[in-house]
Design a protein around this motif. Structure first.
Motif, short mmCIF file in Angstrom:
data_model
loop_
_atom_site.label_atom_id
_atom_site.label_comp_id
_atom_site.label_asym_id
_atom_site.label_seq_id
_atom_site.Cartn_x
_atom_site.Cartn_y
_atom_site.Cartn_z
N ILE A 171 0.91 -1.24 -0.07
CA ILE A 171 0.07 0.06 0.12
C ILE A 171 1.02 1.30 -0.04
CG2 ILE A 171 -1.60 1.17 1.25
CD1 ILE A 171 -2.84 -1.46 2.33
N MET A 172 1.70 1.52 0.91
CA MET A 172 2.47 2.69 0.86
C MET A 172 3.95 2.40 1.87
SD MET A 172 0.50 4.78 3.91
CE MET A 172 -1.03 4.61 2.97
N VAL A 173 4.70 3.35 1.76
CA VAL A 173 5.73 3.16 2.49
C VAL A 173 5.58 4.77 3.56
CG1 VAL A 173 8.31 3.84 3.16
CG2 VAL A 173 7.60 2.03 1.37
N ALA A 174 5.56 4.44 4.90
CA ALA A 174 5.36 5.59 5.86
C ALA A 174 6.28 5.75 6.86
CB ALA A 174 3.75 5.59 6.29
N TYR A 175 6.09 6.44 8.23
CA TYR A 175 6.83 6.70 8.79
C TYR A 175 6.35 6.56 10.12
CZ TYR A 175 10.21 7.90 5.35
OH TYR A 175 10.79 7.86 4.02
N LEU A 176 7.04 5.79 11.21
CA LEU A 176 6.63 5.69 12.46
C LEU A 176 7.28 6.20 13.73
CD1 LEU A 176 5.77 1.67 12.80
CD2 LEU A 176 3.88 3.46 12.69
N SER A 177 6.60 7.03 14.40
CA SER A 177 7.51 7.42 15.81
C SER A 177 7.00 6.27 16.59
CB SER A 177 7.02 8.80 16.08
OG SER A 177 5.57 8.97 16.43
N ARG A 178 7.62 6.60 17.81
CA ARG A 178 7.54 5.58 19.03
C ARG A 178 5.74 5.82 19.23
NH1 ARG A 178 12.67 7.05 20.57
NH2 ARG A 178 14.02 5.27 21.55
N GLU A 179 5.53 7.03 19.38
CA GLU A 179 4.08 7.30 19.63
C GLU A 179 3.19 6.69 18.58
OE1 GLU A 179 6.34 9.56 20.05
OE2 GLU A 179 6.62 9.40 22.04
N ALA A 180 3.35 6.85 17.41
CA ALA A 180 2.73 6.35 16.37
C ALA A 180 2.39 4.85 16.44
CB ALA A 180 3.09 6.75 14.97
N LEU A 181 3.55 4.27 16.65
CA LEU A 181 3.70 2.92 16.75
C LEU A 181 3.00 2.42 18.08
CD1 LEU A 181 4.65 -0.07 16.19
CD2 LEU A 181 6.84 0.72 17.42
N ALA A 182 3.15 2.99 19.07
CA ALA A 182 2.36 2.56 20.38
C ALA A 182 0.71 2.85 20.19
CB ALA A 182 2.89 3.65 21.66
N GLU A 183 0.52 3.87 19.58
CA GLU A 183 -0.94 4.24 19.38
C GLU A 183 -1.53 3.15 18.21
OE1 GLU A 183 -2.40 8.28 19.23
OE2 GLU A 183 -4.21 7.54 18.02
N SER A 184 -1.01 2.85 17.39
CA SER A 184 -1.37 1.84 16.49
C SER A 184 -1.61 0.55 17.25
CB SER A 184 -0.13 1.54 15.34
OG SER A 184 0.01 2.72 14.58
N ALA A 185 -0.65 0.19 18.04
CA ALA A 185 -0.60 -1.10 18.66
C ALA A 185 -1.97 -1.04 19.56
CB ALA A 185 0.53 -1.55 19.28
N ARG A 186 -2.09 0.08 20.39
CA ARG A 186 -2.97 0.02 21.26
C ARG A 186 -4.45 0.28 20.82
NH1 ARG A 186 -5.65 4.37 23.24
NH2 ARG A 186 -4.25 5.90 22.28
N THR A 187 -4.51 0.96 19.73
CA THR A 187 -6.22 1.16 19.20
C THR A 187 -6.16 0.17 18.17
OG1 THR A 187 -5.05 2.62 17.41
CG2 THR A 187 -5.96 3.58 19.59
N GLY A 188 -5.51 -0.64 17.66
CA GLY A 188 -5.41 -1.56 16.35
C GLY A 188 -5.92 -0.77 15.16
N ASN A 198 5.60 6.01 -5.39
CA ASN A 198 4.44 6.28 -4.86
C ASN A 198 4.02 7.69 -5.32
OD1 ASN A 198 6.40 7.71 -3.33
ND2 ASN A 198 5.20 7.84 -1.48
N CYS A 199 2.72 8.13 -4.96
CA CYS A 199 2.03 9.09 -5.03
C CYS A 199 2.87 10.43 -4.75
CB CYS A 199 0.76 9.35 -4.48
SG CYS A 199 1.03 8.82 -2.41
N ASP A 200 3.58 10.37 -3.71
CA ASP A 200 4.53 11.63 -3.43
C ASP A 200 5.72 11.76 -3.83
OD1 ASP A 200 2.54 12.70 -2.02
OD2 ASP A 200 2.82 11.71 -0.16
N LEU A 201 6.15 10.67 -4.77
CA LEU A 201 7.38 10.32 -5.35
C LEU A 201 8.59 10.41 -4.53
CD1 LEU A 201 6.86 12.81 -8.45
CD2 LEU A 201 6.31 10.38 -8.32
#
Lengths: 132, 132
Positions: free
Chosen positions: A38-55, B86-89
């Motif tokens: 789908i994509m390549v994105a970026y995770l911070s510690r907070e983003a990772l923790a929230e992803s795991a916590r909220t699903g 990707n979209c944003d190149l």
């Protein structure tokens, strides 16, 4: 399929990312059902923790410098199915299930959001001048 | 499956990458046949051009600061099937076909090279302290 060449790529992106106040890691996001990347994105510690916590997939927006709760405005929420780390512990694979039909903010010729951000074929141009 | 927690991740990696002399972009590498996500690596202009010209995956090693011709020592060469942007190149998807059986430099309990670098489940630890 739309095409793009290598000189149109944003080769300075990672310089910006490397200079952010917040530490982030790249995350490859894959559809757990279709196996489409789908994509390549970026995770911070907070983003990772929230992803795991909220699903639900939460990334760190390296342009807006804040958490990006995927689908918050578009409705294209991604449920987190599994998180894996690579051998060198410096990248993440996030397998997801789409709540909506799209995933990218851009739309295809029919007006539907693309299911993957990788909708452009990359046609590298020959600048193979050996190692610099 | 081996596990790892989020504090074991190398959160400083992209600072190093962002400070390199050579501009690079992240590339998600996917097995075109099995659709397995193999790794996230980095491409310089030269690595991308050589990958396209030779049809074999060449990355830029952000630790050794030189081209990494995948499989040169291990024999686990990856043939390039398709390249997308990707979209944003600012990231690349490389779909590949394995010449060998493995892809990672690490080995599974049977002594075989892993087919993907994402062989560790990531168990985030709770440090969801809100946005910083």
């Amino acid at each position: 399929m739309e095409t793009v060449d290598s000189e149109q790529l944003d080769w300075h992106k990672l310089r910006t990312v490397g200079g952010l106040d917040t530490n982030v890691l790249p995350v490859a996001v894959q559809d757990a059902d279709t196996r489409e990347m789908i994509m390549v994105a970026y995770l911070s510690r907070e983003a990772l923790a929230e992803s795991a916590r909220t699903g639900r997939a939460v990334f760190y927006s390296t342009s807006r410098h804040q958490l990006h709760r995927k689908g918050e405005t578009s409705g294209d929420v991604l449920d987190v199915v599994r998180l894996s780390a690579n051998c060198d512990l410096n990248s993440v694979l996030m397998e997801v299930r789409k709540q909506g039909t799209g995933a990218c903010h851009e739309r295809d010729p029919d007006g539907d959001h693309y299911t993957s951000c990788f909708f452009r074929e990359l046609l590298p141009i020959g600048e193979d001048q050996g190692e610099r």
